[in-house]
Scaffold this motif. Structure first.
Motif, short mmCIF file in Angstrom:
data_model
loop_
_atom_site.label_atom_id
_atom_site.label_comp_id
_atom_site.label_asym_id
_atom_site.label_seq_id
_atom_site.Cartn_x
_atom_site.Cartn_y
_atom_site.Cartn_z
N ARG A 153 3.33 21.77 47.56
CA ARG A 153 4.04 22.03 48.81
C ARG A 153 5.10 20.97 49.10
N PHE A 154 5.03 19.83 48.44
CA PHE A 154 6.05 18.79 48.58
C PHE A 154 7.06 18.84 47.44
N GLN A 155 7.09 19.95 46.70
CA GLN A 155 8.05 20.22 45.63
C GLN A 155 7.93 19.28 44.43
N SER A 156 6.74 18.77 44.16
CA SER A 156 6.55 17.97 42.96
C SER A 156 5.80 18.81 41.92
N LEU A 157 5.89 18.41 40.67
CA LEU A 157 5.23 19.15 39.61
C LEU A 157 3.72 18.86 39.62
N PRO A 158 2.88 19.86 39.39
CA PRO A 158 1.43 19.68 39.45
C PRO A 158 0.85 19.11 38.15
N VAL A 159 1.28 17.91 37.80
CA VAL A 159 0.81 17.23 36.60
C VAL A 159 0.05 15.99 37.05
N TYR A 160 -1.21 15.88 36.63
CA TYR A 160 -2.08 14.83 37.12
C TYR A 160 -2.74 14.09 35.96
N THR A 161 -3.20 12.86 36.22
CA THR A 161 -3.92 12.07 35.23
C THR A 161 -5.36 11.91 35.69
N ASP A 162 -6.30 12.13 34.79
CA ASP A 162 -7.72 11.99 35.08
C ASP A 162 -8.29 10.93 34.15
N VAL A 163 -9.09 10.02 34.69
CA VAL A 163 -9.70 8.94 33.91
C VAL A 163 -11.21 9.16 33.91
N LYS A 164 -11.81 9.16 32.72
CA LYS A 164 -13.25 9.41 32.59
C LYS A 164 -13.88 8.35 31.69
N ASN A 165 -15.20 8.38 31.59
CA ASN A 165 -15.98 7.50 30.71
C ASN A 165 -15.69 6.03 30.94
N LYS A 207 -13.13 4.48 32.35
CA LYS A 207 -11.72 4.15 32.10
C LYS A 207 -11.37 4.04 30.62
N THR A 208 -12.13 4.71 29.76
CA THR A 208 -11.81 4.68 28.34
C THR A 208 -11.19 5.98 27.85
N ARG A 209 -11.31 7.05 28.62
CA ARG A 209 -10.77 8.35 28.23
C ARG A 209 -9.80 8.84 29.30
N LYS A 210 -8.54 9.01 28.92
CA LYS A 210 -7.52 9.47 29.85
C LYS A 210 -7.07 10.87 29.48
N LEU A 211 -6.95 11.71 30.49
CA LEU A 211 -6.53 13.10 30.30
C LEU A 211 -5.35 13.40 31.21
N THR A 212 -4.48 14.27 30.76
CA THR A 212 -3.38 14.78 31.58
C THR A 212 -3.69 16.23 31.89
N ILE A 213 -3.62 16.60 33.16
CA ILE A 213 -3.98 17.95 33.59
C ILE A 213 -2.77 18.61 34.23
N VAL A 214 -2.48 19.85 33.81
CA VAL A 214 -1.42 20.65 34.41
C VAL A 214 -2.09 21.77 35.18
N LYS A 247 -5.14 15.59 25.91
CA LYS A 247 -5.75 14.28 25.66
C LYS A 247 -4.70 13.20 25.73
N GLY A 248 -5.03 12.12 26.43
CA GLY A 248 -4.14 10.98 26.53
C GLY A 248 -3.30 11.00 27.79
N GLU A 249 -2.65 9.89 28.06
CA GLU A 249 -1.75 9.74 29.22
C GLU A 249 -0.38 10.24 28.81
N ARG A 250 -0.10 11.53 29.08
CA ARG A 250 1.15 12.16 28.68
C ARG A 250 1.89 12.74 29.87
N SER A 251 1.58 12.31 31.08
CA SER A 251 2.13 12.94 32.28
C SER A 251 3.65 12.80 32.36
N ASP A 252 4.20 11.66 31.96
CA ASP A 252 5.66 11.48 32.01
C ASP A 252 6.37 12.44 31.05
N GLU A 253 5.82 12.60 29.86
CA GLU A 253 6.41 13.51 28.87
C GLU A 253 6.31 14.96 29.34
N VAL A 254 5.16 15.33 29.92
CA VAL A 254 4.96 16.70 30.39
C VAL A 254 5.91 17.00 31.54
#
Length: 125
Positions: A53-65, A67-74, A109-116
């Motif tokens: 609703r604030f006109q940003s892209l719905p790309v998020y980073t999730d950290v699990k385990n 802080k050893t496993r990073k995921l990018t979620i669209v 898998k991984g921190e890819r939010s900037d690329e996405v």
């Protein structure tokens, strides 16, 4: 069914059920005036990613385990998830993209939010 939403200089149109198109109004105007020339064309995709609703892209980073496993979620995806996954894997040169069909999300898998975000912006979302 055709519906169009215009905000600032963007126009979103649902052209045919199941396909989505997004382009700047200047691109649409150029296509109307120079239909026979090789100017910019309206691109259609079998999927669409709604902005927040604030006109940003719905790309998020999730950290699990711990802080050893990073995921990018669209999130906020409508349409063909398989086509989006194949297009995104070509753009990111990565095959570790999972589909969550129940929640209509892609998990990378991984921190890819900037690329996405950069790829989605280049694609017109």
């Amino acid at each position: 069914m055709f519906c169009a939403i215009s905000s600032r200089n963007l126009q979103l149109a649902r052209v045919v059920p199941g396909t989505f198109a997004r382009a700047y109004e200047s691109t649409l105007a150029a296509a109307d005036t120079a239909a026979s020339s090789s100017g910019p064309q309206l691109v259609t995709y079998p999927y669409f990613i709604h902005r927040t609703r604030f006109q940003s892209l719905p790309v998020y980073t999730d950290v699990k385990n711990g802080k050893t496993r990073k995921l990018t979620i669209v999130r906020r995806i409508e349409g063909d998830l398989e086509a989006l996954r194949s297009d995104m894997s070509k753009a990111l040169s990565d095959s570790s993209i999972q589909i969550k069909k129940a929640s209509q999300q892609l998990v990378i898998k991984g921190e890819r939010s900037d690329e996405v975000r950069a790829w989605l912006t280049r694609s017109g979302f």
